[in-house]
Design a protein around this motif. Structure first.
Motif, PDB file in Angstrom:
ATOM      1  N   ARG A  16       0.831  -1.208   0.000  1.00 11.68           N
ATOM      2  CA  ARG A  16       0.000   0.000   0.000  1.00 11.68           C
ATOM      3  C   ARG A  16       0.860   1.249   0.000  1.00 11.68           C
ATOM      4  N   VAL A  17       1.986   1.174   0.690  1.00 16.11           N
ATOM      5  CA  VAL A  17       2.900   2.316   0.724  1.00 16.11           C
ATOM      6  C   VAL A  17       3.475   2.585  -0.666  1.00 16.11           C
ATOM      7  N   THR A  18       3.988   1.547  -1.315  1.00 23.09           N
ATOM      8  CA  THR A  18       4.602   1.743  -2.634  1.00 23.09           C
ATOM      9  C   THR A  18       3.560   2.122  -3.679  1.00 23.09           C
ATOM     10  N   ASP A  19       2.318   1.659  -3.529  1.00 21.55           N
ATOM     11  CA  ASP A  19       1.257   2.091  -4.443  1.00 21.55           C
ATOM     12  C   ASP A  19       1.079   3.604  -4.372  1.00 21.55           C
ATOM     13  N   ALA A  20       1.058   4.142  -3.161  1.00 21.98           N
ATOM     14  CA  ALA A  20       0.890   5.588  -2.989  1.00 21.98           C
ATOM     15  C   ALA A  20       2.070   6.354  -3.584  1.00 21.98           C
ATOM     16  N   LEU A  21       3.270   5.807  -3.438  1.00 23.47           N
ATOM     17  CA  LEU A  21       4.453   6.470  -3.977  1.00 23.47           C
ATOM     18  C   LEU A  21       4.450   6.432  -5.504  1.00 23.47           C
ATOM     19  N   ARG A  22       4.068   5.288  -6.071  1.00 22.36           N
ATOM     20  CA  ARG A  22       3.991   5.189  -7.529  1.00 22.36           C
ATOM     21  C   ARG A  22       2.924   6.117  -8.091  1.00 22.36           C
ATOM     22  N   ASP A  23       1.788   6.182  -7.420  1.00 18.85           N
ATOM     23  CA  ASP A  23       0.713   7.055  -7.891  1.00 18.85           C
ATOM     24  C   ASP A  23       1.153   8.512  -7.927  1.00 18.85           C
ATOM     25  N   ALA A  24       2.039   8.879  -7.009  1.00 19.09           N
ATOM     26  CA  ALA A  24       2.526  10.262  -6.945  1.00 19.09           C
ATOM     27  C   ALA A  24       3.790  10.462  -7.770  1.00 19.09           C
ATOM     28  N   SER A  25       4.231   9.413  -8.482  1.00 18.50           N
ATOM     29  CA  SER A  25       5.448   9.486  -9.314  1.00 18.50           C
ATOM     30  C   SER A  25       6.657   9.924  -8.495  1.00 18.50           C
ATOM     31  N   VAL A  26       6.786   9.342  -7.315  1.00 19.83           N
ATOM     32  CA  VAL A  26       7.876   9.681  -6.404  1.00 19.83           C
ATOM     33  C   VAL A  26       9.016   8.673  -6.558  1.00 19.83           C
ATOM     34  N   ASP A  27      10.236   9.171  -6.481  1.00 16.36           N
ATOM     35  CA  ASP A  27      11.408   8.310  -6.523  1.00 16.36           C
ATOM     36  C   ASP A  27      11.582   7.624  -5.166  1.00 16.36           C
ATOM     37  N   TYR A  28      11.676   6.289  -5.177  1.00 14.83           N
ATOM     38  CA  TYR A  28      11.787   5.581  -3.898  1.00 14.83           C
ATOM     39  C   TYR A  28      12.578   4.279  -4.094  1.00 14.83           C
TER      40      TYR A  28
END
Length: 256
Positions: A240-252
């Motif tokens: 769920r965390v990585t989904d939110a980061l991908r949706d925001a196009s964030v580098d992680y």
């Protein structure tokens, strides 16, 4: 422009696919026609084409299901629309709306101000330094809130990075070594926790989480504002965390 906004037929296909996905497998073409605003005959023709293209599969009379390819198409189209909406709200409408900033020095109403972001917050300094600018809509002393409108230019901002650190769920036992967690959090502006195990692991490492609610979303917002963030998440919640980061196009990155 985004295809589903530029092309009426593509927009109708998009809406019909969404309606099928919401109602599947028992699909009433009449209900879809009413929801989309086209005739039942038109819905029937669209569905026939979607089946031929492999975006929908027919399972029986009035029974349809969106295929993986159909889901991918809807998801991509929805992502394109979301990016277009973000462009409109942030880049287009943002230039005419009023926003709040922290005054770096005394500012007078009507004065041109230079805009920057520091510690994740918009800041306004008197004068034009050659970067992004706006016009003060209120007067404010240094450190106070000032209204700004008439935005021009682009604020120089390097997006932040998010490090996701996984910890085991409770059924796998406690985190034995917390030194790596402490090291990962060193220097991070924002530290969030997803799961009770993550909160305890952080506290055992001597780090108090900034928040343990909406961990991925908070970290994504911080990164968008130029801040580096760390999310400590249980293996059960990391998706769920990585989904939110991908949706925001964030580098992680994700580490264990």
């Amino acid at each position: 422009m985004v295809d589903v906004l530029e092309n009426k037929r593509a927009a109708t296909r998009f809406r019909i696919l969404v309606e099928i996905a919401e109602r599947q497998p028992a699909v009433s073409q009449g209900e879809i026609a009413e929801a989309v605003g086209v005739t039942s005959q038109a819905v029937s023709e669209y569905i026939r084409e979607l089946v031929e293209e492999g975006l929908v599969e027919k399972e029986g009379r009035s029974r349809y299901r969106v295929t993986k390819e159909g889901v991918d198409w809807v998801f991509q189209s929805a992502s394109d629309v979301r990016r277009f909406v973000d462009h409109v709200t942030d880049d287009v409408l943002g230039s005419v709306q009023e926003d709040a900033a922290i005054a770096e020095a005394d500012v007078e109403e009507g004065q041109t101000v230079s805009l920057s972001v520091a510690e994740g917050l918009l800041r306004a300094a008197p004068g034009d330094s050659g970067g992004a600018t706006g016009v003060a809509t209120t007067s404010a002393e240094a450190g106070a809130v000032v209204g700004v409108t008439g935005f021009e230019g682009v604020i120089a901002l390097d997006p932040g990075h998010v490090s996701v650190v996984q910890v085991p769920p409770v059924r796998s036992g406690p985190v034995e070594e917390t030194a790596d967690i402490a090291a990962a959090c060193e220097g991070a502006s924002i530290v969030t926790a997803a799961g009770v195990e993550a909160v305890v692991a952080l506290r055992d490492a001597g780090v108090e989480p900034t928040t343990y609610f909406a961990a991925g979303e908070v970290a994504a917002d911080a990164a968008a504002r130029g801040l580096d963030a760390v999310v400590v998440a249980t293996q059960d919640t990391v998706g769920r965390v990585t989904d939110a980061l991908r949706d925001a196009s964030v580098d992680y990155d994700v580490t264990q």
